[in-house]
Scaffold this active site. Structure first.
Site, PDB file in Angstrom:
ATOM      1  N   LYS A  61      75.270  -5.290  19.518  1.00  0.00           N
ATOM      2  CA  LYS A  61      76.014  -6.562  19.515  1.00  0.00           C
ATOM      3  C   LYS A  61      75.973  -7.186  20.931  1.00  0.00           C
ATOM      4  O   LYS A  61      74.959  -7.064  21.616  1.00  0.00           O
ATOM      5  CB  LYS A  61      77.435  -6.339  18.996  1.00  0.00           C
ATOM      6  CG  LYS A  61      77.436  -5.635  17.621  1.00  0.00           C
ATOM      7  CD  LYS A  61      78.774  -5.594  16.943  1.00  0.00           C
ATOM      8  CE  LYS A  61      78.641  -4.849  15.613  1.00  0.00           C
ATOM      9  NZ  LYS A  61      79.867  -4.821  14.835  1.00  0.00           N
ATOM     10  N   HIS A 110      74.009 -10.226   9.327  1.00  0.00           N
ATOM     11  CA  HIS A 110      75.163  -9.423   9.739  1.00  0.00           C
ATOM     12  C   HIS A 110      76.438 -10.212   9.457  1.00  0.00           C
ATOM     13  O   HIS A 110      76.458 -11.441   9.610  1.00  0.00           O
ATOM     14  CB  HIS A 110      75.058  -9.069  11.238  1.00  0.00           C
ATOM     15  CG  HIS A 110      76.083  -8.051  11.624  1.00  0.00           C
ATOM     16  ND1 HIS A 110      77.384  -8.388  11.911  1.00  0.00           N
ATOM     17  CD2 HIS A 110      76.013  -6.697  11.724  1.00  0.00           C
ATOM     18  CE1 HIS A 110      78.070  -7.277  12.175  1.00  0.00           C
ATOM     19  NE2 HIS A 110      77.255  -6.243  12.071  1.00  0.00           N
ATOM     20  N   GLU A 130      78.990 -10.720  11.106  1.00  0.00           N
ATOM     21  CA  GLU A 130      79.457 -11.566  12.219  1.00  0.00           C
ATOM     22  C   GLU A 130      78.659 -12.875  12.264  1.00  0.00           C
ATOM     23  O   GLU A 130      79.198 -13.930  12.615  1.00  0.00           O
ATOM     24  CB  GLU A 130      79.358 -10.780  13.538  1.00  0.00           C
ATOM     25  CG  GLU A 130      80.466  -9.724  13.624  1.00  0.00           C
ATOM     26  CD  GLU A 130      80.086  -8.430  14.319  1.00  0.00           C
ATOM     27  OE1 GLU A 130      79.125  -8.421  15.111  1.00  0.00           O
ATOM     28  OE2 GLU A 130      80.760  -7.417  14.060  1.00  0.00           O
ATOM     29  N   GLU A 182      77.558  -3.035   4.659  1.00  0.00           N
ATOM     30  CA  GLU A 182      78.620  -2.989   5.665  1.00  0.00           C
ATOM     31  C   GLU A 182      79.856  -3.707   5.127  1.00  0.00           C
ATOM     32  O   GLU A 182      79.932  -4.949   5.209  1.00  0.00           O
ATOM     33  CB  GLU A 182      78.161  -3.680   6.957  1.00  0.00           C
ATOM     34  CG  GLU A 182      76.941  -3.039   7.596  1.00  0.00           C
ATOM     35  CD  GLU A 182      76.864  -3.317   9.096  1.00  0.00           C
ATOM     36  OE1 GLU A 182      76.825  -2.356   9.852  1.00  0.00           O
ATOM     37  OE2 GLU A 182      76.878  -4.497   9.504  1.00  0.00           O
TER      38      GLU A 182
END
Ligand code: 13P
Length: 250
Positions: free
Chosen positions: A11, A95, A97, A167
């Site tokens: 990240k 992802h 995020e 995830e």
């Protein structure tokens, strides 16, 4: 026969100094990992440095994202050919995020998945539900929708050269891991969905789990029949902890 894959998603963390120490530490312990695939996904600006550092080892490099376009007026983006040129073999797409903080839609994620494949990179497609979606009983619906966006654009055959990372958003960075049974249930759903389209591709598809994986819970998670390693955030930032997870996948 699937080979497990452990990938560290760094990240927005690290400095030149810290990544030199981190890669040095991982390399020094790689003798203890004989089977599992190992990859690191640094912030893009560190990719050339990491590529030099991992040379001669079997640590692969992935990007944390990739532009859906190959070139042109897309300020701030990085293309697949650029990533390829600097030694990446994987590209994380979708992802949570990126989806939640930067508004990447299912369709945009699918386009980024396509860009990775077009440029010889293996996409690591992240899927997963929010806490309220799990509590609302629509986990499979959400994950199914995220997968369908890619299947509809690229076809099932594209997954012969891709990785999926399940995830659950509520488990990311929270210390709240999905139980091995909870994770396995969704992994089985994913493999089953793919299997209905192409059984061979589904059987060979690596499906990682991500969300608060650490050296203590990795072995039990990776011991489940449909969990083929992990996508690791916080615990990938220290060599010892990351190596313990890689060993658990071995
Ligand atoms: P954590 O391991 O820090 O929960 O992060 C998981 C993740 O988002 C990996 O991509």
């Amino acid at each position: 026969m699937r080979t497990k894959l452990v990938a560290g998603n760094w990240k927005l963390n690290g400095s030149l100094d810290s990544i030199r120490g981190l890669i040095g530490g991982i390399k020094a312990g790689m003798d203890s990992v004989s089977q599992a695939g190992v990859a690191v996904c640094p912030p893009a600006i560190f990719i050339p440095e990491v590529a030099a550092l991992v040379e001669g080892s079997r640590i692969a490099i992935g990007s944390q994202n990739i532009c859906e376009q190959d070139s042109g007026a897309y300020t701030g983006e990085i293309s697949g050919s650029m990533l390829n040129e600097f030694g990446c073999s994987y590209a994380i797409v979708g992802h949570s995020e990126r989806r939640s903080l930067y508004g990447e839609s299912d369709d945009m994620v699918a386009a980024r998945f396509a860009a990775a494949r077009r440029n010889g990179l293996k996409p690591i497609l992240c899927v997963g539900e929010l806490l309220e979606e799990r509590e609302g009983g629509i986990t499979e619906q959400v994950v199914g929708r995220q997968l369908d966006a890619v299947i509809n654009l690229e076809g099932i055959d594209a997954f012969a050269d891709a990785v999926i990372a399940y995830e659950p958003v509520w488990a990311i960075g929270t210390g709240k891991t999905a139980s091995p049974e909870q994770a396995q249930e969704v992994h089985r759903f994913i493999r089953g969905k793919m299997s209905a389209l192409n059984a061979t591709i589904a059987e060979n598809l690596v499906i990682q789990y991500g969300g608060s994986v650490n050296g203590s819970n990795a072995k039990e998670l990776f011991g489940m029949p449909d969990i083929d390693g992990g996508l690791i955030g916080g615990a990938a930032l220290q060599a010892e902890g990351f190596l313990a997870i890689c060993q658990a996948a071995d």
